[in-house]
Design a protein around this motif. Structure first.
Motif, mmCIF file in Angstrom:
data_model
loop_
_atom_site.group_PDB
_atom_site.id
_atom_site.type_symbol
_atom_site.label_atom_id
_atom_site.label_comp_id
_atom_site.label_asym_id
_atom_site.label_seq_id
_atom_site.Cartn_x
_atom_site.Cartn_y
_atom_site.Cartn_z
ATOM 1 N N THR A 77 0.806 -1.219 0.000
ATOM 2 C CA THR A 77 0.000 0.000 0.000
ATOM 3 C C THR A 77 0.843 1.276 0.000
ATOM 4 O O THR A 77 0.300 2.367 -0.160
ATOM 5 C CB THR A 77 -0.957 0.038 1.214
ATOM 6 N N VAL A 78 2.156 1.134 0.172
ATOM 7 C CA VAL A 78 3.047 2.298 0.224
ATOM 8 C C VAL A 78 3.731 2.484 -1.130
ATOM 9 O O VAL A 78 4.405 1.583 -1.621
ATOM 10 C CB VAL A 78 4.126 2.129 1.323
ATOM 11 N N LEU A 79 3.525 3.658 -1.715
ATOM 12 C CA LEU A 79 4.192 3.954 -2.975
ATOM 13 C C LEU A 79 5.689 4.089 -2.738
ATOM 14 O O LEU A 79 6.111 4.709 -1.765
ATOM 15 C CB LEU A 79 3.665 5.261 -3.574
ATOM 16 N N PRO A 80 6.513 3.540 -3.633
ATOM 17 C CA PRO A 80 7.963 3.639 -3.451
ATOM 18 C C PRO A 80 8.463 5.061 -3.710
ATOM 19 O O PRO A 80 7.786 5.862 -4.362
ATOM 20 C CB PRO A 80 8.521 2.655 -4.473
ATOM 21 N N PRO A 81 9.652 5.382 -3.213
ATOM 22 C CA PRO A 81 10.197 6.731 -3.366
ATOM 23 C C PRO A 81 10.225 7.255 -4.800
ATOM 24 O O PRO A 81 9.980 8.431 -5.021
ATOM 25 C CB PRO A 81 11.607 6.608 -2.792
ATOM 26 N N GLY A 82 10.453 6.417 -5.772
ATOM 27 C CA GLY A 82 10.547 6.886 -7.153
ATOM 28 C C GLY A 82 9.244 6.895 -7.925
ATOM 29 O O GLY A 82 9.212 7.244 -9.109
ATOM 30 N N ALA A 83 8.131 6.564 -7.276
ATOM 31 C CA ALA A 83 6.849 6.463 -7.971
ATOM 32 C C ALA A 83 6.366 7.832 -8.440
ATOM 33 O O ALA A 83 6.518 8.831 -7.755
ATOM 34 C CB ALA A 83 5.804 5.837 -7.064
ATOM 35 N N SER A 101 2.710 7.648 6.470
ATOM 36 C CA SER A 101 1.451 7.797 7.205
ATOM 37 C C SER A 101 0.376 6.852 6.672
ATOM 38 O O SER A 101 -0.610 6.588 7.352
ATOM 39 C CB SER A 101 0.957 9.240 7.146
ATOM 40 N N ARG A 102 0.571 6.330 5.489
ATOM 41 C CA ARG A 102 -0.387 5.393 4.888
ATOM 42 C C ARG A 102 0.054 3.932 5.043
ATOM 43 O O ARG A 102 -0.649 3.032 4.624
ATOM 44 C CB ARG A 102 -0.576 5.719 3.413
ATOM 45 N N SER A 103 1.236 3.703 5.602
ATOM 46 C CA SER A 103 1.730 2.336 5.743
ATOM 47 C C SER A 103 1.030 1.648 6.912
ATOM 48 O O SER A 103 0.521 2.299 7.818
ATOM 49 C CB SER A 103 3.244 2.329 5.972
ATOM 50 N N ARG A 104 1.047 0.320 6.891
ATOM 51 C CA ARG A 104 0.421 -0.431 7.986
ATOM 52 C C ARG A 104 1.130 -0.155 9.307
ATOM 53 O O ARG A 104 0.502 -0.060 10.350
ATOM 54 C CB ARG A 104 0.454 -1.927 7.684
ATOM 55 N N PHE A 105 2.441 -0.017 9.280
ATOM 56 C CA PHE A 105 3.200 0.149 10.510
ATOM 57 C C PHE A 105 3.061 1.540 11.109
ATOM 58 O O PHE A 105 2.928 1.697 12.307
ATOM 59 C CB PHE A 105 4.680 -0.170 10.263
#
Length: 155
Positions: A77-83, A101-105
């Motif tokens: 669910t987390v877009l990578p840095p280069g997206a 802030s959108r990651s599960r952790f």
């Protein structure tokens, strides 16, 4: 701290097949107050109102970007840095904070708490006074291990 953490730790160890953990075998060391001074307050009910502009260049921003990359690697669910996105947010630090802030952790972690955490890691790793104080508090709580019924246990 002990009362809040012992039940979860004991339950986790039991679920992992470890022998029961006596309450007296858990020691907790508090050193959070050492970092309150670092972020500008000696005592506070909550973290200070930090945001992306408070993330320092170097270790803090490098750690944040590493957290982002790892979150993207382990959480779909987390877009990578280069997206590429349509978002107009500028700056890698703000994009990293948004993504985390959108990651599960990190979803339940306030932005200011995440930034304060980066500052604490930097202080621990780079400030010899803070590092020594944390180490001393831990050393004060750790007792030498002894053999008890064939097992090593802290006393």
């Amino acid at each position: 701290m002990h009362a809040a953490r012992y039940p979860a730790l004991a339950d986790g160890l039991t679920r992992a097949g470890a022998p029961p953990l006596p309450e007296s075998d858990l020691e907790c060391a508090f050193y959070g107050d050492l970092f309150r001074i670092f972020v500008g307050r000696t005592l506070a009910v909550q973290d200070p109102p930090l945001d992306a502009s408070d993330v320092a260049e170097g270790l803090e921003s490098d750690l944040l970007l590493a957290l982002w990359a790892e979150a993207a690697r382990t959480d779909e669910t987390v877009l990578p840095p280069g997206a590429r996105t349509l978002a107009r947010t500028s700056g890698a630090v703000q994009r990293a904070l948004n993504a985390l802030s959108r990651s599960r952790f990190f979803a339940g972690v306030a932005l200011r708490t995440l930034v304060a955490g980066l500052k604490q890691v930097r202080a621990y790793l780079t400030d010899p006074v803070v590092h020594a104080a944390v180490q001393q508090r831990l050393a004060d709580r750790i007792a030498p291990a002894v053999q008890v019924a064939g097992q090593r246990r802290a006393v």
